[in-house]
Scaffold this motif. Sequence first.
Motif, PDB file in Angstrom:
ATOM      1  N   GLN A  70       0.644  -1.103   0.135  1.00 20.97           N
ATOM      2  CA  GLN A  70      -0.061   0.239   0.035  1.00 20.97           C
ATOM      3  C   GLN A  70       0.833   1.087   0.028  1.00 20.97           C
ATOM      4  O   GLN A  70       1.998   1.322   0.591  1.00 20.97           O
ATOM      5  N   THR A 102      -6.280  -1.671  -6.341  1.00 18.25           N
ATOM      6  CA  THR A 102      -7.520  -1.090  -5.757  1.00 18.25           C
ATOM      7  C   THR A 102      -7.098   0.177  -5.244  1.00 18.25           C
ATOM      8  O   THR A 102      -6.236   0.613  -4.303  1.00 18.25           O
ATOM      9  N   GLU A 104      -8.649   3.208  -2.961  1.00 15.66           N
ATOM     10  CA  GLU A 104      -9.934   3.505  -2.131  1.00 15.66           C
ATOM     11  C   GLU A 104      -9.668   4.784  -1.336  1.00 15.66           C
ATOM     12  O   GLU A 104      -8.482   5.248  -0.947  1.00 15.66           O
ATOM     13  N   PHE A 106     -10.755   7.174   1.796  1.00 16.85           N
ATOM     14  CA  PHE A 106     -11.161   7.178   3.140  1.00 16.85           C
ATOM     15  C   PHE A 106     -11.290   8.359   3.624  1.00 16.85           C
ATOM     16  O   PHE A 106     -10.691   9.755   3.241  1.00 16.85           O
ATOM     17  N   SER A 116     -14.648   4.273   4.810  1.00 15.49           N
ATOM     18  CA  SER A 116     -14.251   4.128   3.576  1.00 15.49           C
ATOM     19  C   SER A 116     -15.328   4.945   2.899  1.00 15.49           C
ATOM     20  O   SER A 116     -16.574   4.838   2.994  1.00 15.49           O
ATOM     21  N   GLY A 118     -15.403   5.179  -0.644  1.00 14.07           N
ATOM     22  CA  GLY A 118     -15.622   4.401  -2.063  1.00 14.07           C
ATOM     23  C   GLY A 118     -14.518   4.094  -2.434  1.00 14.07           C
ATOM     24  O   GLY A 118     -13.126   4.417  -2.107  1.00 14.07           O
ATOM     25  N   LYS A 119     -14.263   3.020  -3.600  1.00 20.98           N
ATOM     26  CA  LYS A 119     -13.336   2.246  -4.073  1.00 20.98           C
ATOM     27  C   LYS A 119     -13.664   2.010  -5.429  1.00 20.98           C
ATOM     28  O   LYS A 119     -14.650   1.517  -5.605  1.00 20.98           O
ATOM     29  N   SER A 121     -11.301  -0.784  -8.803  1.00 13.63           N
ATOM     30  CA  SER A 121     -10.250  -1.529  -8.902  1.00 13.63           C
ATOM     31  C   SER A 121      -9.767  -1.407 -10.622  1.00 13.63           C
ATOM     32  O   SER A 121     -10.776  -1.391 -11.149  1.00 13.63           O
ATOM     33  N   PHE A 149     -16.695   5.129  -8.437  1.00 19.86           N
ATOM     34  CA  PHE A 149     -16.470   4.290  -7.258  1.00 19.86           C
ATOM     35  C   PHE A 149     -17.305   2.816  -7.798  1.00 19.86           C
ATOM     36  O   PHE A 149     -18.614   3.004  -8.473  1.00 19.86           O
ATOM     37  N   ASP A 150     -17.084   1.697  -7.295  1.00 19.17           N
ATOM     38  CA  ASP A 150     -17.904   0.418  -7.401  1.00 19.17           C
ATOM     39  C   ASP A 150     -19.064   0.766  -6.584  1.00 19.17           C
ATOM     40  O   ASP A 150     -18.937   1.452  -5.620  1.00 19.17           O
TER      41      ASP A 150
END
Length: 151
Positions: A70, A102, A104, A106, A116, A118-119, A121, A149-150
Amino acid sequence: GKPVRCTWKSIVLDSEPAYQEVEVELSDDECPAILHIKVLQARDLIAADSGGTSDPYVRLHMGDDVTGTQVKTKVIKKSLNPVWNEQFDIPVASALRPSMLTIEVFDMDMLGKHDSIGKFSLFLPSLKLHQKASRPTVGRLKSSSWHTFDK
């Protein structure tokens, strides 16, 4: 890690110049893949704090190993349209090359777990390797796009 195949091209200078192409197998340390990524900005984030804003930052990681791969941006205080403009060079081991990146966002909280927002990939093999700009890119990105975001 598992050896990867690299090709080196060189010119041999001796009594007779020659062109030589050599293929060798090298470890990730000797022939690393580097993902160059720039996190620019987000827009219209949800307000995760009671004051109607968020304190967003972005965490990027590859595969399922959140802690080992990360990287994080700085926190932008009280913003729903943050601008980070941060660049990262992430080494990609051969075992991770077929995995997902990924991204994301925060909301940083002073107490407790960060929320979170949203995220999404990206499948690493779908990214273009050695992408070059067709024109000089002074002050501009070679390639950029907005991602949602997903659900």
